[in-house]
Design a protein around this motif. Sequence first.
Motif, PDB file in Angstrom:
ATOM      1  N   CYS A   1      -0.519   1.317   0.038  1.00  0.00           N
ATOM      2  CA  CYS A   1      -0.084   0.660   1.275  1.00  0.00           C
ATOM      3  C   CYS A   1      -0.786  -0.677   1.454  1.00  0.00           C
ATOM      4  N   LYS A   2      -2.086  -0.682   1.212  1.00  0.00           N
ATOM      5  CA  LYS A   2      -2.859  -1.924   1.366  1.00  0.00           C
ATOM      6  C   LYS A   2      -2.351  -2.993   0.398  1.00  0.00           C
ATOM      7  N   ILE A   3      -2.047  -2.580  -0.818  1.00  0.00           N
ATOM      8  CA  ILE A   3      -1.536  -3.529  -1.807  1.00  0.00           C
ATOM      9  C   ILE A   3      -0.207  -4.112  -1.339  1.00  0.00           C
ATOM     10  N   LEU A   4       0.716  -3.258  -0.917  1.00  0.00           N
ATOM     11  CA  LEU A   4       2.020  -3.755  -0.486  1.00  0.00           C
ATOM     12  C   LEU A   4       1.931  -4.580   0.792  1.00  0.00           C
ATOM     13  N   ARG A   5       1.001  -4.224   1.675  1.00  0.00           N
ATOM     14  CA  ARG A   5       0.873  -4.963   2.941  1.00  0.00           C
ATOM     15  C   ARG A   5       0.219  -6.325   2.762  1.00  0.00           C
TER      16      ARG A   5
ATOM     17  N   ILE B   1       0.479 -10.088  -4.274  1.00  0.00           N
ATOM     18  CA  ILE B   1       0.344 -11.140  -5.284  1.00  0.00           C
ATOM     19  C   ILE B   1      -0.927 -10.944  -6.104  1.00  0.00           C
ATOM     20  N   ALA B   2      -2.015 -10.555  -5.452  1.00  0.00           N
ATOM     21  CA  ALA B   2      -3.282 -10.334  -6.160  1.00  0.00           C
ATOM     22  C   ALA B   2      -3.161  -9.224  -7.201  1.00  0.00           C
ATOM     23  N   PHE B   3      -2.258  -8.272  -6.974  1.00  0.00           N
ATOM     24  CA  PHE B   3      -2.064  -7.184  -7.927  1.00  0.00           C
ATOM     25  C   PHE B   3      -0.884  -7.432  -8.859  1.00  0.00           C
ATOM     26  N   GLY B   4      -0.394  -8.666  -8.877  1.00  0.00           N
ATOM     27  CA  GLY B   4       0.629  -9.040  -9.844  1.00  0.00           C
ATOM     28  C   GLY B   4       2.058  -8.747  -9.443  1.00  0.00           C
ATOM     29  N   LEU B   5       2.300  -8.404  -8.184  1.00  0.00           N
ATOM     30  CA  LEU B   5       3.665  -8.140  -7.736  1.00  0.00           C
ATOM     31  C   LEU B   5       4.299  -9.467  -7.310  1.00  0.00           C
ATOM     32  N   MET B   6       4.681 -10.249  -8.301  1.00  0.00           N
ATOM     33  CA  MET B   6       5.144 -11.613  -8.067  1.00  0.00           C
ATOM     34  C   MET B   6       6.618 -11.682  -7.686  1.00  0.00           C
ATOM     35  N   ASN B   7       7.357 -10.628  -7.859  1.00  0.00           N
ATOM     36  CA  ASN B   7       8.795 -10.673  -7.627  1.00  0.00           C
ATOM     37  C   ASN B   7       9.222  -9.925  -6.376  1.00  0.00           C
ATOM     38  N   MET B   8       8.362  -9.891  -5.362  1.00  0.00           N
ATOM     39  CA  MET B   8       8.713  -9.264  -4.094  1.00  0.00           C
ATOM     40  C   MET B   8       9.753 -10.153  -3.407  1.00  0.00           C
TER      41      MET B   8
ATOM     42  N   CYS C   1       4.893   0.042 -10.717  1.00  0.00           N
ATOM     43  CA  CYS C   1       4.137   1.006 -11.537  1.00  0.00           C
ATOM     44  C   CYS C   1       3.228   0.332 -12.558  1.00  0.00           C
ATOM     45  N   LYS C   2       3.322  -0.969 -12.689  1.00  0.00           N
ATOM     46  CA  LYS C   2       2.443  -1.707 -13.597  1.00  0.00           C
ATOM     47  C   LYS C   2       1.145  -2.127 -12.934  1.00  0.00           C
ATOM     48  N   ILE C   3       0.976  -1.791 -11.643  1.00  0.00           N
ATOM     49  CA  ILE C   3      -0.281  -2.102 -10.964  1.00  0.00           C
ATOM     50  C   ILE C   3      -1.399  -1.466 -11.783  1.00  0.00           C
ATOM     51  N   ASN C   4      -2.420  -2.259 -12.106  1.00  0.00           N
ATOM     52  CA  ASN C   4      -3.417  -1.850 -13.103  1.00  0.00           C
ATOM     53  C   ASN C   4      -4.114  -0.528 -12.794  1.00  0.00           C
TER      54      ASN C   4
END
Length: 132
Positions: free
Chosen positions: A17-21, A25-32, A44-47
Amino acid sequence: VDGSTEKGKRDLGYKLCKILRHDAIAFGLMNMDEEGWVDYSEFCKINFIIRLRIQQGDPTITDQILKDIFDGVYSEEGKQRIEYEMDAQEWEIVRVRIKQGASLTRIIPGLGEDAVTADIIDKMQIKAVHST
């Protein structure tokens, strides 16, 4: 995070939740996209999910366990904080997003959002700004 216990799954849910909120970007989710959706395969590629799967081995953190976390099964309040969409034919999760409270990381023209300028702030008489 220990994905093999109920507490570990609850902690994993809070981390996701914290990552999505706030930290996509810090966790590489560049295509939101502009509505906060991210492809499940990218999510699912979050390290640390990959690390948990490797360290504890499948099936510790399976897609079903992640779905249960999304559904709030391990949440103390039983709340669903992460929303997902399923592929109707394959019956697999296709994309995910946080249900509420995401940090705005960019201005999306045409969707009712404007950049906050110093001039706007000077005219406001507020003590705090919060957006969900």
